[in-house]
Design a protein around this motif. Structure first.
Motif, short mmCIF file in Angstrom:
data_model
loop_
_atom_site.label_atom_id
_atom_site.label_comp_id
_atom_site.label_asym_id
_atom_site.label_seq_id
_atom_site.Cartn_x
_atom_site.Cartn_y
_atom_site.Cartn_z
N SER A 3 0.88 -1.23 0.04
CA SER A 3 0.07 0.00 -0.08
C SER A 3 0.83 1.17 0.00
O SER A 3 0.49 2.40 -0.50
N ARG A 4 2.03 1.01 0.47
CA ARG A 4 2.87 2.19 0.56
C ARG A 4 4.52 1.51 0.81
O ARG A 4 4.39 0.43 1.30
N GLU A 5 5.43 2.20 0.48
CA GLU A 5 6.86 1.48 0.84
C GLU A 5 6.90 0.98 2.16
O GLU A 5 6.80 1.44 3.19
N ASN A 6 7.07 -0.34 2.37
CA ASN A 6 7.39 -1.39 3.45
C ASN A 6 6.21 -1.26 4.43
O ASN A 6 6.31 -1.79 5.52
N TRP A 7 4.74 -1.10 3.73
CA TRP A 7 3.82 -1.39 4.51
C TRP A 7 2.64 -2.13 3.39
O TRP A 7 2.76 -2.06 2.47
N ARG A 8 1.97 -3.03 4.36
CA ARG A 8 0.94 -3.95 3.86
C ARG A 8 -0.46 -3.74 4.54
O ARG A 8 -0.67 -3.31 5.58
N LYS A 9 -1.26 -3.85 3.45
CA LYS A 9 -2.76 -3.32 3.75
C LYS A 9 -3.18 -4.60 4.13
O LYS A 9 -3.48 -5.79 3.00
N VAL A 10 -3.81 -4.98 5.17
CA VAL A 10 -4.33 -6.32 5.84
C VAL A 10 -5.77 -6.13 6.76
O VAL A 10 -5.84 -5.06 6.90
N TYR A 11 -6.05 -7.42 6.93
CA TYR A 11 -7.36 -7.30 7.69
C TYR A 11 -6.97 -7.70 9.22
O TYR A 11 -6.17 -8.73 9.24
N GLY A 12 -7.34 -7.12 10.17
CA GLY A 12 -7.04 -7.34 11.52
C GLY A 12 -7.78 -8.71 12.16
O GLY A 12 -8.81 -9.18 11.40
N ASP A 13 -7.73 -8.74 13.47
CA ASP A 13 -8.23 -9.96 13.94
C ASP A 13 -9.85 -9.72 14.15
O ASP A 13 -10.57 -10.84 14.03
N SER A 14 -10.34 -8.92 13.97
CA SER A 14 -11.94 -8.66 14.04
C SER A 14 -12.36 -8.19 12.60
O SER A 14 -13.52 -8.06 12.48
N GLY A 15 -11.54 -8.21 11.83
CA GLY A 15 -11.80 -7.87 10.28
C GLY A 15 -11.81 -6.52 9.77
O GLY A 15 -12.36 -6.27 8.94
#
Length: 114
Positions: A86-98
């Motif tokens: 999503s940006r240099e060195n960062w990932r867009k993910v889903y957390g534990d609660s979604g």
């Protein structure tokens, strides 16, 4: 190739918990349209957790709401997110609660595409 796609579909079904609905949705899409990957949390102590932030960036200050912690991930947990950064060195993910947020790439290991 087909067996790899089926294996990743089963993994996605196990992660999302939606059963065969996720399986049919994943196998029905063409290979070029798939942009979701599995991520496993790593480099986090067993008694700690990884913070999922609203926006990518450095450690948030108390007044900076854009980088606020919105969810957490636990060590060894598997989640899904975008394959591209999503940006240099960062990932867009889903957390534990979604909740969708950003984590630093040093704390997640990229897995197969879904």
């Amino acid at each position: 190739m087909l067996s790899k796609r089926i294996a990743s579909a089963f993994a996605a079904a196990a992660v999302t918990g939606s059963g065969l609905v996720a399986l049919t949705a994943v196998t029905a899409t063409p290979a070029h349209a798939q942009d979701t990957c599995l991520y496993q949390v790593r480099n986090v102590a067993a008694d700690s957790f990884l913070k999922v932030r609203k926006k990518p960036g450095k450690t948030p200050l108390s007044w900076n709401k854009r980088h606020k912690t919105i969810d957490v991930l636990y060590p060894g947990q598997v989640t899904t997110g975008n394959c591209k950064r999503s940006r240099e060195n960062w990932r867009k993910v889903y957390g534990d609660s979604g909740v969708e947020g950003h984590v630093h790439k040093a704390y997640v290991k990229k897995g197969p595409r879904l």
